[in-house]
Write an enzyme that holds these catalytic residues in place. Structure first.
Site, PDB file in Angstrom:
ATOM      1  N   HIS A 279       0.842  -1.192   0.000  1.00  0.00           N
ATOM      2  CA  HIS A 279       0.000   0.000   0.000  1.00  0.00           C
ATOM      3  C   HIS A 279       0.884   1.252   0.000  1.00  0.00           C
ATOM      4  O   HIS A 279       2.085   1.165   0.244  1.00  0.00           O
ATOM      5  CB  HIS A 279      -0.903   0.025   1.247  1.00  0.00           C
ATOM      6  CG  HIS A 279      -0.139   0.183   2.524  1.00  0.00           C
ATOM      7  ND1 HIS A 279       0.556  -0.851   3.115  1.00  0.00           N
ATOM      8  CD2 HIS A 279       0.076   1.261   3.319  1.00  0.00           C
ATOM      9  CE1 HIS A 279       1.146  -0.430   4.216  1.00  0.00           C
ATOM     10  NE2 HIS A 279       0.890   0.855   4.359  1.00  0.00           N
ATOM     11  N   HIS A 336       4.862   0.144   0.095  1.00  0.00           N
ATOM     12  CA  HIS A 336       5.547  -0.690   1.080  1.00  0.00           C
ATOM     13  C   HIS A 336       4.635  -1.790   1.595  1.00  0.00           C
ATOM     14  O   HIS A 336       3.417  -1.745   1.421  1.00  0.00           O
ATOM     15  CB  HIS A 336       6.101   0.177   2.215  1.00  0.00           C
ATOM     16  CG  HIS A 336       5.094   1.091   2.857  1.00  0.00           C
ATOM     17  ND1 HIS A 336       4.648   2.250   2.274  1.00  0.00           N
ATOM     18  CD2 HIS A 336       4.433   1.006   4.033  1.00  0.00           C
ATOM     19  CE1 HIS A 336       3.766   2.841   3.056  1.00  0.00           C
ATOM     20  NE2 HIS A 336       3.609   2.086   4.137  1.00  0.00           N
ATOM     21  N   ARG A 346       7.707  -9.146  15.409  1.00  0.00           N
ATOM     22  CA  ARG A 346       8.051  -7.765  15.053  1.00  0.00           C
ATOM     23  C   ARG A 346       6.975  -6.796  15.536  1.00  0.00           C
ATOM     24  O   ARG A 346       5.778  -7.115  15.484  1.00  0.00           O
ATOM     25  CB  ARG A 346       8.218  -7.654  13.542  1.00  0.00           C
ATOM     26  CG  ARG A 346       8.538  -6.267  13.059  1.00  0.00           C
ATOM     27  CD  ARG A 346       8.994  -6.260  11.603  1.00  0.00           C
ATOM     28  NE  ARG A 346       9.334  -4.908  11.224  1.00  0.00           N
ATOM     29  CZ  ARG A 346       8.480  -4.050  10.680  1.00  0.00           C
ATOM     30  NH1 ARG A 346       7.258  -4.431  10.403  1.00  0.00           N
ATOM     31  NH2 ARG A 346       8.857  -2.823  10.399  1.00  0.00           N
TER      32      ARG A 346
HETATM   33  O1  AKG Z   1       5.158  -2.368   9.950  1.00  0.00           O
HETATM   34  C1  AKG Z   1       5.683  -1.518   9.250  1.00  0.00           C
HETATM   35  O2  AKG Z   1       6.879  -1.278   9.274  1.00  0.00           O
HETATM   36  C2  AKG Z   1       4.841  -0.732   8.273  1.00  0.00           C
HETATM   37  C3  AKG Z   1       3.601  -0.147   8.883  1.00  0.00           C
HETATM   38  C4  AKG Z   1       2.791   0.576   7.858  1.00  0.00           C
HETATM   39  O3  AKG Z   1       3.157   0.668   6.722  1.00  0.00           O
HETATM   40  C5  AKG Z   1       1.503   1.171   8.229  1.00  0.00           C
HETATM   41  O4  AKG Z   1       1.037   0.976   9.383  1.00  0.00           O
HETATM   42  O5  AKG Z   1       0.910   1.848   7.346  1.00  0.00           O
HETATM   43 FE   FE2 Z   2       2.034   2.185   5.604  1.00  0.00          FE
END
Ligand code: AKG
Ligand code: FE2
Length: 403
Positions: A279, A336, A346
């Site tokens: 996204h 990403h 994580r």
């Molecule tokens: O977990 C991550 O590093 C990405 C989180 C992310 O892209 C979001 O919450 O929009």
């Molecule tokens: Fe994000």
């Protein structure tokens, strides 16, 4: 029937709001197994370069969330990934390591070359890491331990804060997940404004610790966001005078921000599951803290998915759709995703930052210079853009682009 229509309208409004912060922000449901899906045709995601068998087969038009036939899932106890969580052909997992290549640099904010380095990273991938950002390490550690504390609660307790269809905050999945028919190996919690109400439900006897840490982090993030706004504008050759809604020190009057806490438990089959689906964020930019565990990946043109390796003490900055529009397309709105791991649990904490909903979004005049740089986007308010994004997801930018 009327009631039904009202409900749909309410849902649409909530989704617009949530997309303001991130197309990957929250949703109305927790880690749930969907036993049925609606129409799965129609939405293709070519710009997201998702290397799966057939994106159009996988992506879904079932947004908003289908809340029928859902069952909570306990990630810790699962030995085999259920069918509904299996993403076929994640052939590009794992991926390149950003330490080996240039597109995701680590930038010292006090370096006189910082704006130049930012510009290069934003043009290339839309992602960079920052050091010397001024957020105290002890605060980051306190934040991390509060986030662990939240996600370690029993599912039943977390479900007490399940985000209601007409609420903005609480426990639930990423809202863009409803554009995909496969489920995500993650849990999330969204905080907009004060965390007190939900914290009280989670820890009736002891909610102040959580609130104190979150509030301190929100304050620090808003200072850092002002500083980053100035640097990012400078890196585009702009000043704060070039944007109506930005004040002299980079502060945004009526700025909208949200915190999204993400938890990605260990997964018995990490190459078949997805932590957070690809996204772009709808923010101006997003600052992410990740707990020393890899998982965040950015799609870089000509390279593929690049892992954003955690750098001790650094924070990740993602360019969002709004900065992409202002830059007249020069800065990439980073695509990403987060992948999961067999052994590591994580955590990430994303801070989404953007202008108020009535702000006019358009490419900065100084960056429009035809024929080399014709104006790419028509003017929309932030609210209009969010509504388009909530409905059309990855097509949103194309829909406001001049022919
Ligand atoms: O977990 C991550 O590093 C990405 C989180 C992310 O892209 C979001 O919450 O929009
Ligand atoms: Fe994000």
């Amino acid at each position: 029937m009327h009631l039904f229509i009202r409900r749909r309208q309410q849902l649409a409004l909530v989704e617009q709001f949530l997309f303001f912060f991130s197309s990957g922000s929250s949703s109305v449901h927790p880690p749930l197994i969907h036993h049925s899906y609606k129409d799965q045709s129609g939405l293709t995601l070519p710009s997201f370069k998702i290397t799966m068998q057939s994106v159009s087969e996988l992506s879904s038009n079932s947004h908003p969330s289908n809340l029928d036939h859902i069952t909570p899932i306990d990630f810790e106890s699962i030995k085999e990934v259920p069918e509904s969580f299996i993403w076929p052909l994640l052939s590009d997992y794992p991926s390149c390591n950003s330490a080996d290549i240039e597109p995701v640099p680590s930038i010292d904010l006090c370096d006189p070359k910082a704006t130049k380095l930012m510009r290069r990273a934003c043009e290339r991938s839309g992602v960079f890491q920052i050091t010397n950002h001024g957020i105290p390490t002890r605060l980051l550690h306190k934040l991390e331990s509060q986030v662990w504390r939240l996600f370690s609660l029993p599912t039943g307790q977390k479900l007490k804060t399940l985000r209601s269809p007409d609420g903005f905050t609480g426990y639930g999945l990423a809202n863009h997940s409803s554009f995909y028919p496969k489920l995500l190996w993650s849990e999330g919690f969204t905080i907009f404004g004060s965390p007190v109400e939900h914290a009280r439900q989670l820890w009736p006897q002891d909610y102040t610790n959580f609130c104190d840490v979150i509030e301190e982090y929100q304050k620090e993030m808003s200072k850092l966001s002002g500083r980053l706004t100035v640097l990012l504008l400078n890196s585009l050759g702009l000043t704060t005078d070039d944007l109506e809604w930005v004040g002299a020190t980079g502060e945004i009057n009526g700025a909208r921000s949200a915190l999204r806490l993400n938890s990605y438990p260990p997964c018995p089959e990490p190459t078949r599951a997805m932590g957070l689906a690809p996204h772009t964020d709808s923010s101006l930019f997003t600052v992410i803290y990740q707990n020393g565990t890899t998982g965040l990946q950015v799609s870089v043109e000509g390279v593929g998915w690049v892992t954003v390796r955690p750098v001790t003490g650094a924070l990740v900055v993602n360019v969002g759709d709004i900065l992409h529009i202002i830059s007249n397309g020069r800065f990439v709105s980073s695509v990403h995703r987060a992948v999961v791991d067999r052994a590591q649990h994580r955590l990430s904490i994303a801070h989404f930052y953007g202008p108020p909903v009535n702000a006019q979004l358009s490419p900065a005049k100084k960056l429009v210079d035809p024929p080399d740089h014709p104006i790419l986007y028509r003017t929309v308010t932030s609210q209009e853009y969010l509504a388009i994004k909530a409905k059309h997801f990855d097509k949103a930018l194309a829909l406001i682009r001049h022919a």
